[in-house]
Design a protein around this motif. Structure first.
Motif: not given
Ligand code: TRP
Length: 462
Positions: A29-57
């Motif tokens: 899933r990750f590569p195709f989501e990056v592929g269809r959501n604008g590449g690195a911009a998606f990566l950045l949003v993803y990383l923010i979700c991981i740190v701010l929400i992923g870690l605490p949850v």
């Protein structure tokens, strides 16, 4: 404790939890989501979700699990009373539904592994046609998914340390070696850098509301959060283990593997002049065509390694998914683990049959509902409801539970066991801010937007 089993060491837990996290979410899933959501911009949003929400949850789930030593249902019941036990039940329902369709994709990957390694898949001229026919055709689908479920059940039936932990300790190192091997190869291909550039240079114009809820949904999917898998695994760890450290290790491993999967896939795709936005077909159509173009021998070697990697990744995840309801039944019913695991696996396989018929075999399931401007199959609907909406909802309610019902002081003292410096650390501040505010507020807002925009077609932002 003895009858429930448990991990033998911190490393055992981290391997198993990272195995749960690293799966189709990272490699399919990750590569195709990056592929269809604008590449690195998606990566950045993803990383923010991981740190701010992923870690605490993630930390929250493991802490609840270890504090109670129980399955999700019992855990919420012990800490919050009968009214909260439904939150555990919701997680278990999500887990069952999720596994039922996840196993279908795992079956495709298994079928492709066999087709590439032992069959003539790579000499098929029309790979797009091959994919759509093979997923519409029930026989193979049924067989490969069943085989996958049987392997999963076999491992889970051997218990927490003898099955789950052992499998993770064997499969994870092989998986990482295959991944690194293929990346090295793919970076040497002509045109590889085009792929890397696409992957790493952001296009901020591509960030839209769906980008945000896709990224968040993927973060929950990929980190195995929101349905109690980590409560279950957390219930098998030792009071002397350091929870924040383990959660960080699991999160980092998962994120690094997702990132590397992109780094493996994008250069392959670009080197053969293909487009990265094929969606779910990226792994099953675009990549086989890339392997085909490599010639019969290289293609077979790289292609087999690639699909084996996906199967291993999926397997350590189906193991964790099957353990959620199985662990619950072992606890609550005191049935033998073997009996519980085989019956649960069979039941979930049967629940997944409509998912196998969702890609052309049965029209009513293929065009099951209509929203987000298109017809959705039963398979899509299950993922939309129980994964992309259900998991963040589970995370939202869990943060509210910890912050408002169980209490941050009890949460803190559970973490302190195994982490004596936690009390005065930046970790504590971070977890307090995210658990009390960032995670519930942002998850709440995104939940409402998802319901409105995805399911009801009401767009708030034009
Ligand atoms: N994390 C896995 C993946 O990336 C999927 C998964 C396994 C999962 N167990 C889970 C997702 C529990 C949510 C909850 O493929």
């Amino acid at each position: 404790m003895a009858s429930r089993g448990g991990f033998t060491s911190k490393l055992g837990f981290v391997a198993a939890a990272a195995g749960s996290a690293v799966g189709l979410g990272n490699i399919w899933r990750f590569p195709f989501e990056v592929g269809r959501n604008g590449g690195a911009a998606f990566l950045l949003v993803y990383l923010i979700c991981i740190v701010l929400i992923g870690l605490p949850v993630m930390t929250g789930e493991i802490t609840i699990g270890r504090s109670t030593g129980s399955n999700p249902y019992r855990a919420y019941r012990k800490l919050g009373g009968a009214n909260w036990s439904w939150l555990g039940v919701w997680g278990i329902i999500c887990g069952i539904m999720f596994l039922s369709v996840y196993n279908v994709v795992a079956g495709w990957a298994f079928g492709y592994f066999v087709g590439v390694s032992f069959g003539d898949l790579l000499s098929t001229p029309d790979l797009g046609g091959y994919f759509s026919t093979s997923i519409a055709e029930i026989g193979d689908n049924f067989l490969y998914s069943l085989a996958f479920m049987i392997i999963t059940a076999f491992i889970v039936s051997r218990g927490v340390s003898g099955g789950i932990e052992k499998a993770a300790k064997i499969l994870m190192p092989i998986l990482l070696t295959l991944l690194v091997g293929i990346i090295i190869y793919s970076l040497t291909l002509d045109g590889a850098m085009e792929g890397v550039k696409y992957y790493l240079v952001p296009d901020f114009g591509a960030i839209t509301i769906p980008t945000i809820y896709n990224a968040l949904g993927l973060a929950f999917f990929s980190l195995s959060m929101g349905m109690g898998a980590l409560i279950t695994y957390g219930s098998y760890i030792n009071k002397t283990d350091n929870i924040t450290e383990s959660a960080t290790l699991v999160t980092i491993t998962d994120t690094v593997v997702a990132f590397l999967a992109g780094l493996m896939v994008m250069p392959l795709v670009f080197s053969m002049g293909q487009s990265p936005n094929a969606g779910p077909g990226l792994l099953f159509v675009t990549l086989p065509s890339v392997f085909q173009a490599m010639g019969p021998i290289t293609g077979k070697i790289i292609g087999s390694m690639f699909f084996l990697l996906i199967c291993f990744a999926a397997l350590t995840s189906t193991i964790s998914l099957l353990e959620i309801p199985s662990g619950l039944l072992v606890d609550e019913k005191k049935w033998s683990r073997k009996k519980v695991v085989w019956l649960t696996a069979l039941a979930i396989f049967v629940v997944g049959i409509p998912g196998m018929l969702s890609h052309g075999a049965v029209d009513g399931l293929t065009n099951f509902m209509f929203y987000e401007g298109r017809a959705k199959s039963y398979f899509d609907v299950v993922f939309d409801i129980f994964s992309d909406t259900g998991l963040p909802l589970g995370g939202l309610l869990m943060s509210i539970f910890i912050a408002r019902k169980w209490g941050m002081d009890k949460f803190d003292s559970e973490i302190e066991s195994g982490n004596p410096t936690y009390k005065d650390s930046a970790w504590r501040t971070f977890l307090h801010i995210t658990m009390k505010y960032v995670s519930p507020i942002s998850l709440g807002i995104i939940f409402v937007i998802t319901i409105l925009q995805k399911f009801l077609g009401i767009s708030l932002f034009g």
